[in-house]
Scaffold this motif. Structure first.
Motif, PDB file in Angstrom:
ATOM      1  N   GLN A  89      -9.397 -14.763  39.605  1.00  0.00           N
ATOM      2  CA  GLN A  89      -8.058 -14.203  39.724  1.00  0.00           C
ATOM      3  C   GLN A  89      -7.031 -15.335  39.693  1.00  0.00           C
ATOM      4  OE1 GLN A  89      -7.119 -12.161  43.414  1.00  0.00           O
ATOM      5  NE2 GLN A  89      -5.577 -10.928  42.390  1.00  0.00           N
ATOM      6  N   LEU A 104      -4.527 -14.569  31.823  1.00  0.00           N
ATOM      7  CA  LEU A 104      -4.325 -13.868  33.087  1.00  0.00           C
ATOM      8  C   LEU A 104      -3.011 -14.331  33.687  1.00  0.00           C
ATOM      9  CD1 LEU A 104      -7.809 -14.045  34.856  1.00  0.00           C
ATOM     10  CD2 LEU A 104      -6.891 -12.233  33.427  1.00  0.00           C
ATOM     11  N   GLU A 108      -3.574 -11.096  38.142  1.00  0.00           N
ATOM     12  CA  GLU A 108      -4.533 -10.453  37.240  1.00  0.00           C
ATOM     13  C   GLU A 108      -5.891 -11.115  37.439  1.00  0.00           C
ATOM     14  OE1 GLU A 108      -1.728  -8.915  33.590  1.00  0.00           O
ATOM     15  OE2 GLU A 108      -2.807 -10.797  33.311  1.00  0.00           O
TER      16      GLU A 108
END
Length: 193
Positions: A89, A104, A108
């Motif tokens: 993450q 990302l 996310e």
């Protein structure tokens, strides 16, 4: 009595290998706060938290260009699987995280493949998993790479034009103008002089 009967069988822990690279690593002590080349045991419910803030991150990078909290890696198990899997993450509000070919943004997350290249800023992390049979613990092993993992994997390396046996690039220019790289059809009955 056999001494081997007294030995406990030790669980084989899943190992999360993280190979690190930064172009300035030879001149700056970017990784000196990490436990390099020695497995670090973690409970499966704990996060691998990487960033520059030693108060909130388990693993600290000595670099002001890195966010205080850069990324986390969390272990989990898929339904019906005895093996640990991992999720990454991005917890940086300023720096995007590239995982494989996907970007990302803040908060996310993505499931990690068995082997994946992650990038943020000028850092490259090649992360790969060595499976084990423990359900509640795993190890993290940080190692420094001398070459960028992306180069070794052939990612972002420009392809060179094909070269014929003559040593001349294949149909790249004709009369000073670029020529299509599409294959040409040839007639088997054509005679070349």
């Amino acid at each position: 009595m056999n001494d081997n009967s007294k030995l406990e069988t030790e669980e084989l822990l899943t190992c999360l290998h993280i190979h690190l690279f930064h172009p300035n690593q030879a001149i700056c002590p970017l990784f000196h706060n990490l436990p390099l080349n020695q497995p670090y045991k973690m409970n499966a419910e704990d996060q691998v938290r990487l960033g520059r803030d030693g108060q909130t991150c388990v693993f600290v990078l000595n670099d002001t260009s890195v966010s205080r909290k850069q990324l986390t890696i969390q272990a989990f198990r898929k339904a019906g699987s005895p093996f640990l899997s991992f999720m990454i993450q991005n917890i940086s509000q300023k720096v995007k995280l590239m995982v494989g070919g996907s970007e990302l943004r803040y908060l996310e997350r993505a499931e990690l493949d068995d082997k994946v290249l992650c990038r943020f800023g000028r850092y490259e992390l090649l992360i790969w998993q060595e499976p084990g049979d423990s359900e509640n613990k795993f190890e993290v092993l940080f190692e420094v790479c001398n070459k960028p993992p992306s180069q070794e994997m052939g990612i972002d390396v420009p392809c060179k034009p094909a070269v014929m046996d003559t040593g001349v690039p294949w149909r790249s220019f004709e009369n000073g103008a670029p020529v299509s790289q599409e294959p040409l059809e040839s007639d088997e009955t054509a005679v070349f002089v």
